[in-house]
Design a protein around this motif. Structure first.
Motif, PDB file in Angstrom:
ATOM      1  N   HIS A 104     -53.777  33.752   1.579  1.00  0.00           N
ATOM      2  CA  HIS A 104     -53.561  32.522   2.349  1.00  0.00           C
ATOM      3  C   HIS A 104     -52.120  32.347   2.835  1.00  0.00           C
ATOM      4  CE1 HIS A 104     -54.351  28.393   3.588  1.00  0.00           C
ATOM      5  NE2 HIS A 104     -53.254  28.030   2.968  1.00  0.00           N
ATOM      6  N   ASN A 105     -51.165  32.607   1.970  1.00  0.00           N
ATOM      7  CA  ASN A 105     -49.774  32.426   2.388  1.00  0.00           C
ATOM      8  C   ASN A 105     -49.075  33.730   2.762  1.00  0.00           C
ATOM      9  OD1 ASN A 105     -49.567  29.610   2.233  1.00  0.00           O
ATOM     10  ND2 ASN A 105     -49.447  29.738  -0.004  1.00  0.00           N
ATOM     11  N   LYS A 108     -50.567  34.801   7.908  1.00  0.00           N
ATOM     12  CA  LYS A 108     -50.770  33.436   8.392  1.00  0.00           C
ATOM     13  C   LYS A 108     -50.926  33.384   9.910  1.00  0.00           C
ATOM     14  CE  LYS A 108     -48.118  30.290   5.848  1.00  0.00           C
ATOM     15  NZ  LYS A 108     -46.860  29.808   5.328  1.00  0.00           N
ATOM     16  N   TYR A 109     -51.679  32.378  10.366  1.00  0.00           N
ATOM     17  CA  TYR A 109     -51.631  31.979  11.770  1.00  0.00           C
ATOM     18  C   TYR A 109     -51.836  30.484  11.791  1.00  0.00           C
ATOM     19  CZ  TYR A 109     -56.652  32.811  11.001  1.00  0.00           C
ATOM     20  OH  TYR A 109     -57.916  32.828  10.486  1.00  0.00           O
ATOM     21  N   ASN A 110     -51.489  29.836  12.902  1.00  0.00           N
ATOM     22  CA  ASN A 110     -51.473  28.380  12.859  1.00  0.00           C
ATOM     23  C   ASN A 110     -52.822  27.770  13.219  1.00  0.00           C
ATOM     24  OD1 ASN A 110     -51.689  28.393  15.631  1.00  0.00           O
ATOM     25  ND2 ASN A 110     -49.469  28.250  15.933  1.00  0.00           N
ATOM     26  N   LEU A 111     -52.874  26.444  13.113  1.00  0.00           N
ATOM     27  CA  LEU A 111     -54.126  25.710  13.285  1.00  0.00           C
ATOM     28  C   LEU A 111     -54.721  25.911  14.676  1.00  0.00           C
ATOM     29  CD1 LEU A 111     -56.103  23.689  12.055  1.00  0.00           C
ATOM     30  CD2 LEU A 111     -54.648  21.855  12.882  1.00  0.00           C
ATOM     31  N   SER A 114     -56.519  29.030  14.917  1.00  0.00           N
ATOM     32  CA  SER A 114     -57.814  28.909  14.239  1.00  0.00           C
ATOM     33  C   SER A 114     -58.842  28.289  15.166  1.00  0.00           C
ATOM     34  CB  SER A 114     -57.689  28.001  13.019  1.00  0.00           C
ATOM     35  OG  SER A 114     -57.185  28.709  11.940  1.00  0.00           O
ATOM     36  N   TYR A 121     -55.248  35.743  16.219  1.00  0.00           N
ATOM     37  CA  TYR A 121     -56.375  35.555  15.305  1.00  0.00           C
ATOM     38  C   TYR A 121     -57.026  36.878  14.868  1.00  0.00           C
ATOM     39  CZ  TYR A 121     -60.951  34.305  13.463  1.00  0.00           C
ATOM     40  OH  TYR A 121     -62.056  34.214  12.676  1.00  0.00           O
ATOM     41  N   GLU A 125     -56.850  38.569  11.176  1.00  0.00           N
ATOM     42  CA  GLU A 125     -58.059  38.646  10.351  1.00  0.00           C
ATOM     43  C   GLU A 125     -58.333  40.099   9.970  1.00  0.00           C
ATOM     44  OE1 GLU A 125     -60.391  36.456   9.012  1.00  0.00           O
ATOM     45  OE2 GLU A 125     -58.996  34.847   9.494  1.00  0.00           O
ATOM     46  N   MET A 128     -56.092  41.040   7.256  1.00  0.00           N
ATOM     47  CA  MET A 128     -56.561  40.488   5.980  1.00  0.00           C
ATOM     48  C   MET A 128     -57.734  41.294   5.434  1.00  0.00           C
ATOM     49  SD  MET A 128     -56.650  36.390   6.108  1.00  0.00           S
ATOM     50  CE  MET A 128     -55.746  35.583   7.371  1.00  0.00           C
TER      51      MET A 128
END
Lengths: 252, 292, 345
Positions: A104-105, A108-111, A114, A121, A125, A128
């Motif tokens: 999670h930390n 990262k990408y911002n809201l 998302s 994005y 992903e 991850m």
């Protein structure tokens, strides 16, 4: 190199002194055991180290950084990850997503990314997925990646919890009774896994355990806690032969 | 009306809230759930008395006993059917079920009796008490307060001194440990629901007598307000429920008299938000931290 | 797809960029909505739609928006909000007042979207104001505070002058069409489904499943709770503005506790956390009472039974086992067919 150092750490709940004068020092790459009878304050120490409780006295230093009194989130970011005595997985999420939450930390990408699925994005992903699958592979869980975490058998759930904690890329990993509820075979396998994690990830590990064979088998140093205070600490073999420790465990 | 008589009105309504809040707080303390349907049990209690007295022509005392028995049984049945299977479910699930039960009771009564308000029989006839020139305490208000205080004392003694009462305390502190000590947790939870619902029947009597009318939705609002009273006093605490109920009744009475009738509900609800902001454990509650 | 590229894929099932962005949930939900829209469009275009049918389209659409947005809080975040109608009313009044007072300022094409935005933002602001103090508290309290909020809002609206008091707000121009509702539904779906399928959504679901574990991984609980709460309020507010511009008037009584419960019933019936389910149950809950006019007095009774039965089923281990079996069977057969494909290549 010292990774974790606590000095005279203590906490009181009301009038009760749950942990008192707790000082230990853990070196990088070390496997350190925290043992003691039930109610000795072991999990309380973990809760102090991870910011669930704020210490009333003393200090905690992680890799040279003073983290005393910081919040759980700040401490997670600073580099302490943990597992729980009673496994705490995100049981409705997939095995893969459980590990991705450990990132999670880290990735990262911002809201807005998302919501609109633009920019980084897909790249993030994928990154991850790659890290998470790599971790799952290490623990032999890659075939279960898409299953809900709750569908895993007990032993695999324990492993998943460790994988998830490792995903945060911690400097120090806390394992709270990892062998609880396991049979001797599973415990033996777990010992291998823990050693493997230490070697493969060059990890420093502090673990609480009741299973003496596990502790004696893999911990280089241990600390015995009794009634919230340090009864003995040092090399595992020496501490385990200390008459005071034997008394605390077996009674007079 | 003088300030003092307003105050006494508030105290009287407040003791009804306190009675309801006792049920809330006991159930919350022991079953760790917010029994949304508790307010509707009050309404069912009032309808039972209404049916017995106005429709069947039974004696007042028989009606009251019937109502208490009926609500007690209802409480136990609700717990067995709707809540017991959810012991291990998330609080969210339990809460939604409780809302469902609340609506179920309202709508069953609605189907049987219709939606219109029914006049509630005048059961409590105690003479007004006159103190000085302008201060008159109505007999009902006086009676309500006295009975509430008596019930509260009996309940406290019961919990302190009886075996069942101490088992209740044990279950509220640590369900698992209580079970290991040989306490039948399911039975204790059943008893708690029974007592809470029995008290709700009495609260129903007082509430309906105070307002003179009952309808299928009569229980919802006092139920929610009593919950606020329980939170205000400190949820899980019996004297807290008493204190919270009375405080809430007084605040409501005074704001109706001096601010605005329409806004009095809003003021009562704002108290909840303020108390949760500044003292979430309530006036007499304990701080509880979650175990990790 | 060749075996080699399959091997480089992040995992055995294979997830391409498109599928990573738009998972089954997303595609099926959008598919359902577009199919429904096409169906309605055809019914109207061919003259098969009755007046009654047409009059239900907008209310059904509004309910869909309300149900999906509440599902974000109840199903995805796992907190019970009983004030969704309250947020809807705040948005409705704000948006409708805005469109009344700016009648001369903007043409319809600008005023209506702006009023929707204003309604959404004001509701979101209230979500923030209520959320900040309350979201630190445990679940039961959140439910009761949101309920209290709904009631406070209602009595305040009745006691204010510029809202029209108890008589209500009248003379709102009727701009809401079923096309505009449809567009808003798609936007709502887009935002909420995308959110769920992202690191933010995962964090929200992690909080639902295990708050303590989420916190230990560095997930900021307050931020994500507030985020879901505010977003849900935002869409409830927009739904309110659509509602006002459909009926032409607003009274506070329309947004009572029962309305909040009705939305909750839609979420529970469709399955908590299941967005597709919310779409379908919102439509059912809108049209079934209309079809069974005589049964109107049983409506709330049905709602209560739905709530109780769904919850008891959810908690029943046997039912959970049953659902799990179906899911695993599907997954297993999907994996099998994938590997078979691979072998063929």
């Amino acid at each position: 190199m010292t990774i974790l150092e606590t000095k005279k750490l203590g906490i009181s709940f009301g009038g009760l002194r749950a942990v008192d004068d707790f000082s230990i020092s853990i070196q990088k790459g070390q496997l350190y055991g925290l043992i003691g009878p039930n109610g000795a304050g072991k999990t309380t120490v973990f809760n102090l180290l991870t910011g669930v409780y704020k210490p009333t006295d003393g200090s905690i230093t992680l890799d040279g950084e003073n983290i005393t009194g910081k919040s759980t989130i700040e401490i997670s970011k600073a580099g302490i990850a943990r597992t729980f005595q009673n496994i705490r997985l995100f049981k409705n999420l997939s095995v893969l997503d459980n590990v991705k939450l450990g990132l999670h930390n880290r990735v990262k990408y911002n809201l807005l990314t998302s919501i609109f699925k633009v920019g980084s994005y897909s790249r993030k992903e994928e990154e991850m997925n790659k890290i998470a699958l790599e971790l799952l592979r290490v623990f032999g869980l890659e075939n279960e990646a898409q299953l809900p975490a709750s569908s895993l058998p007990y032993g695999m759930q324990r492993k998943l919890e460790i994988a998830r904690a490792l995903a945060t890329n911690p400097k120090l990993l806390l394992l709270d009774e990892p062998a609880a509820g396991m049979n001797p075979n599973e415990t033996a396998e777990l010992m291998e896994t823990i050693k493997f994690v230490r070697d493969e990830f060059d990890m420093t590990i502090l673990l609480i355990e009741h299973d003496m064979r596990l502790v004696a088998g893999i911990c280089e140093e241990i600390c015995v806690l009794n009634f919230g205070t340090v009864l003995a600490k040092g090399k595992t073999s020496e501490v385990l032969n200390d008459p005071r420790v034997i008394t605390a465990y077996l009674g007079e | 009306m003088s300030f003092l008589s307003q105050l006494i009105n508030g105290l009287s309504v407040g003791s009804i809230y306190a009675l309801i809040a006792l049920g809330y707080t006991m159930v919350y303390g022991i079953a760790k759930m917010l029994n949304f349907a508790h307010g509707d049990v009050i309404m069912v209690g009032a309808y039972t008395i209404f049916t017995a007295v106005s429709m069947l022509g039974l004696d007042y005392w028989i009606a009251i006993i019937l109502s208490v028995v009926f609500c007690t049984v209802l409480g136990i049945v609700i717990e067995k059917i709707a809540y017991k299977p959810l012991r291990k479910a998330s609080p969210l699930t339990v809460l939604i079920t409780a809302i469902g039960v609340s609506y179920l009771l309202q709508n069953i009564v609605l189907l049987i009796y219709g939606s219109h308000q029914r006049p509630f029989p005048k059961i409590i006839s105690v003479k007004s008490i006159k103190i000085g020139e302008n201060l008159v305490i109505s007999g009902e208000a006086f009676f309500t307060m006295v009975i509430t205080i008596v019930i509260m004392i009996i309940l406290t003694l019961f919990i302190k001194n009886s075996k069942t009462g101490r088992a209740m305390v044990a279950v509220s502190e640590d369900k698992g440990a209580a079970e290991l000590m040989g306490i039948n947790v399911n039975r204790i939870i059943s008893i708690t629901f029974a007592i809470g619902s029995g008290l709700a029947a009495i609260a129903g009597l007082f509430f309906a007598s105070t307002y003179g009318f009952i309808g299928p939705y009569s229980g919802a609002m006092p139920g929610i307000k009593a919950f606020i009273a329980a939170v205000l006093g400190g949820i899980g605490s019996i004297p807290g429920a008493m204190l919270g109920g009375i405080l809430l009744g007084v605040v409501e009475g005074l704001s109706k008299a001096y601010i605005s009738t329409e806004l009095s509900d809003a003021i009562v609800f704002s108290i909840l938000i303020v108390i949760l902001l500044f003292k979430p454990s309530g006036l007499l509650g304990k701080n509880v931290t979650e175990k990790v | 797809m060749g075996a080699k590229s399959e091997k480089n894929k992040p995992f055995p099932g294979g997830i391409g960029r498109f599928r990573q962005k738009y998972d089954n949930n997303f595609l099926i939900s959008f598919g359902i909505m577009i199919a429904i829209f096409l169906f309605c469009f055809l019914m109207i275009a061919t003259g098969n739609a009755t007046r009654h049918f047409k009059s239900l389209l907008v209310p059904a659409g509004i309910n869909i928006i309300l149900a999906i947005s509440l599902n974000l809080v109840v199903g995805i975040l796992g907190e019970l909000s009983l004030g969704h109608a309250g947020f809807m009313s705040v948005g409705a009044y704000a948006g409708c007042l805005f469109s009344i007072y700016t009648q001369e300022l903007f043409p319809i094409g600008v005023r209506f979207p702006l009023s929707l935005l204003v309604g959404g933002l004001v509701a979101a602001f209230f979500g923030l104001v209520i959320g900040v103090p309350v979201l630190r508290l445990k679940g039961d309290y959140l439910a009761i505070v949101t309920l209290a909020f709904g009631e406070i809002i209602r009595s305040v609206i009745i006691n204010l002058d510029f809202t029209g008091g108890a008589a209500g707000l009248k003379n709102i121009e009727k701009h809401t069409t079923y096309t505009s509702v449809f567009i808003i539904i798609l936007i709502t779906l887009f935002v909420i489904l995308n959110l769920i399928n992202s690191r933010h959504g995962r964090a929200i679901m992690a909080i639902r499943d295990n708050r303590i574990a989420a916190e230990s991984l560095g997930v900021n609980i307050t931020y994500f709770k507030l985020l879901s709460f505010i977003l849900a309020a935002f869409f409830a507010g927009i739904a309110g503005v659509l509602y006002g511009h459909n009926i032409g008037s607003l009274t506070a009584a329309q947004f009572d506790y029962n309305r909040s419960i009705e939305i909750l019933v839609m979420v529970v019936l469709g399955g908590m956390g299941n967005i597709k389910g919310s779409i379908i149950s919102a439509i059912l809950i809108t049209i079934i009472p209309e079809m069974l006019r005589g049964a109107d007095k049983y409506r709330m009774l049905f709602y209560s039974i739905i709530l109780i039965i769904m919850m008891l089923l959810n908690a029943s281990p046997r039912f959970a086992e049953f659902k799990r079996k179906i899911r695993i069977k599907n997954l297993a057969s999907a994996l099998k067919s994938k590997s078979r494909q691979k072998e063929e290549v």
